[in-house]
Each structure stands twice: as structure tokens, then as C-alpha cells.
Write a protein that holds these residues in place. Structure first.
Motif, PDB file in Angstrom:
ATOM      1  N   HIS A  59      46.455  22.511  48.983  1.00 32.83           N
ATOM      2  CA  HIS A  59      46.748  21.209  49.580  1.00 32.83           C
ATOM      3  C   HIS A  59      45.458  20.401  49.665  1.00 32.83           C
ATOM      4  N   THR A  64      49.228  20.506  57.454  1.00 35.18           N
ATOM      5  CA  THR A  64      50.551  21.111  57.592  1.00 35.18           C
ATOM      6  C   THR A  64      50.775  21.429  59.064  1.00 35.18           C
ATOM      7  N   THR A  66      53.453  23.635  61.307  1.00 32.27           N
ATOM      8  CA  THR A  66      54.529  24.624  61.233  1.00 32.27           C
ATOM      9  C   THR A  66      55.028  24.968  62.630  1.00 32.27           C
ATOM     10  N   GLN A 120      58.869  22.435  58.912  1.00 29.68           N
ATOM     11  CA  GLN A 120      57.561  22.311  58.265  1.00 29.68           C
ATOM     12  C   GLN A 120      57.308  20.829  58.032  1.00 29.68           C
ATOM     13  N   TRP A 122      54.262  17.653  57.260  1.00 31.19           N
ATOM     14  CA  TRP A 122      52.906  17.302  56.838  1.00 31.19           C
ATOM     15  C   TRP A 122      52.528  16.001  57.516  1.00 31.19           C
ATOM     16  N   ASN A 251      51.776  19.402  46.126  1.00 32.69           N
ATOM     17  CA  ASN A 251      51.272  19.675  47.474  1.00 32.69           C
ATOM     18  C   ASN A 251      50.080  18.804  47.848  1.00 32.69           C
TER      19      ASN A 251
END
Length: 287
Positions: A59, A64, A66, A120, A122, A251
Motif C-alpha cells: 500500500h 488501513t 481494521t 475494512q 482506508w 492497493n
């Protein structure tokens, strides 16, 4: 009327039959605050022989985020982090200039029937921080502040709300709430950031009388009243608007197309960092 847009998810297989509902980015709006990507997976009952491991992949330019409701994931990355992710915790991985990570079934759960459910997301990094050094921060469930209201339980995952402030550090104004509403109860969302949205994780809710079906997102304005006739779980996300459009490929997220092209070349040539103990990787998709 508090709802400006509805976002409906599309299903995507991310490998091994592991299907997710992808809500962001959407045609109507690329991001809500810094959140440029939103996946909801599960609840999934996986048989003992299922392999839903995510091999090492890279990435850049994002973080990210989570969050699990059920199950467990073992996170490993190229800065040396090894972390078991369990329900209720927030895991914020800053990719910045580049990071590689894997997400696998913990050894104690491998080869057994198991259940997975989570989100998930971003967050695109502000332009000034797109090339920050990569890092990983784990905040356990016990450190997430909770507001117990009349008929509602609010977990303040990121940001501040209802007199509570999360310890999770971010790069711009960011809000992420997990709210459980009792049957026949309502909650007022008065103090929202400039951009905000609600996603119904389970159960049907109504926003100022407008129904929101499960697994649907609504872009809302401040002052929305959320009601659940039969009880529901939903999240609120948002924050300050992004400082300009972001380019996305696979990604990678960046304000620069050239930077994404360089990241693709770096991954093909395996110039990213390595995850200790990992020998596999996900190849770059055909460009």
C-alpha cells in the motif's frame, strides 16, 4: 431531509471465495471525509478447509483501518509488526511511502470451522503526509471509549463524540463510531463533521423517517435522528473533506498518477520492504 445520497454496495470476491460488500469509492462521491474505501465482510461461516488468508501485498498513500465484530486475523507487516486482531479493537496501519502486510488466519483457528465479520476501511492521507514513514498502531477493545446513552451504546472508535474521545491518532479530522440501538429507540447525531455517512451493519434503521436497508450507506447532514424499530447496529464515518482528488489503482492511493506508476514498478521489481517470515506475495494485476 438529512440524506443527500444513498450508496449501495457491490459484491466482490477478494480471493478464495471470500466475498465482501464494497461501498466506497462510489460514483456519487469518491470519499466521505478521509475514508476513500469501505468494505464490509460477513458474517461468514467458513468450513475447516477454507483458506481466506491474504498474502503479502503493498500500500501507499493511505491508512488501513481494521475493525472486527467476530473472528480473528493475524497481521504481519514490513515494519516488523505482528498483531492478532480481535473484535472491538482498532488497527490503524499508515502506509505512507510504502508498506507490505499480510492478513492470515491465526494458527490456533486454522483447520477449524470459524466465523468472520468485520469492516475494512482506508483513510486517504493528506497530501502533506502521503510520503510519511510507514507505521502500525493497535488500540485494544478495552481502550476504546464507550458512551452509554438511553437505548444506545456508542463505541467511539476514532475521533470525539458524546463526551468521549478515542486515543487513536489520525492525520486530519476523522470520525468513526460503532452504534448499537435498542428496539424502538432513537439517537440524535447533532455534532457531525463537515462530511458524514451512516452504514447499516445489521437491522433496518430510519434516518429522519427515511428507511435505510441493511448493508446500505447514506450520506447525511448534521442533526439526523436515527431510529431502529427492531434494534440495529450501524457505523458513522466522516471527517474533514479530502484536500483534492485521489488517484486509485489496486492497493495504491495518491494525489499523483506518477507516484502510483512508480509504486507499481516497485512492486513488480520487488523493491518494497519484506514481511519477516513471509515468502508469498500477491502479484500486481495487469495494468
Amino acid at each position: 431531509m438529512s440524506i443527500a445520497y444513498f450508496f449501495k454496495p457491490h459484491e466482490k470476491d477478494i480471493g478464495g471465495g471470500f466475498r465482501v460488500r464494497r461501498v466506497l469509492p462510489a460514483a456519487a462521491k469518491q470519499a466521505v471525509g478521509p475514508f476513500i474505501f469501505f468494505d464490509h465482510f460477513g458474517p461468514i461461516d467458513a468450513p475447516a478447509e477454507a483458506n481466506h488468508d491474504v498474502r503479502p501485498h503493498p500500500h501507499i498513500g493511505l491508512a488501513t483501518v481494521t475493525y472486527l465484530y467476530e473472528g480473528a486475523i493475524e497481521h504481519r507487516d514490513s515494519v516488523g509488526s505482528v498483531q492478532r486482531i480481535e473484535p472491538g479493537a482498532i488497527n490503524w496501519m499508515t502506509a505512507g511511502s510504502g508498506i507490505v502486510h499480510s492478513e492470515r488466519t491465526p494458527l490456533d483457528l486454522a483447520g477449524k470451522p470459524r466465523r468472520s465479520h468485520g469492516l475494512q476501511l482506508w483513510a486517504a492521507l493528506p497530501r502533506a503526509h502521503e510520503e510519511d514513514p510507514p507505521s502500525f498502531a493497535h488500540t485494544p477493545a478495552s481502550d476504546i471509549p464507550v458512551a452509554q446513552l438511553d437505548g444506545a451504546l456508542v463505541r467511539v472508535l476514532i475521533g470525539s463524540a458524546f463526551g468521549q474521545t478515542s486515543p487513536v491518532a489520525t492525520f486530519s479530522e476523522t470520525l468513526y463510531l460503532d452504534i448499537a440501538l435498542d428496539p424502538g429507540r432513537a439517537i440524535e447525531l447533532d455534532d457531525l463533521p463537515q462530511e458524514a455517512a451512516i452504514y447499516s451493519v445489521s437491522g433496518e434503521i430510519a434516518i429522519d423517517g427515511e428507511p435505510l436497508a441493511p448493508h446500505t450507506m447514506a450520506y447525511i447532514e448534521a442533526g439526523a435522528s436515527v431510529y431502529a424499530s427492531a434494534g440495529a447496529q450501524f457505523v458513522v464515518i466522516g471527517g474533514a473533506p479530502l484536500d483534492g482528488h485521489r488517484n486509485m489503482y489496486w492497493n495504491f492511493v495518491s494525489s499523483s498518477k506518477e507516484r502510483i506508476a512508480r509504486a507499481c514498478d516497485d512492486w513488480e521489481q520487488q523493491r518494497f520492504g519484506k514481511v519477516p517470515g513471509e515468502t508469498e506475495f500477491i502479484p500486481l494485476p495487469k495494468r
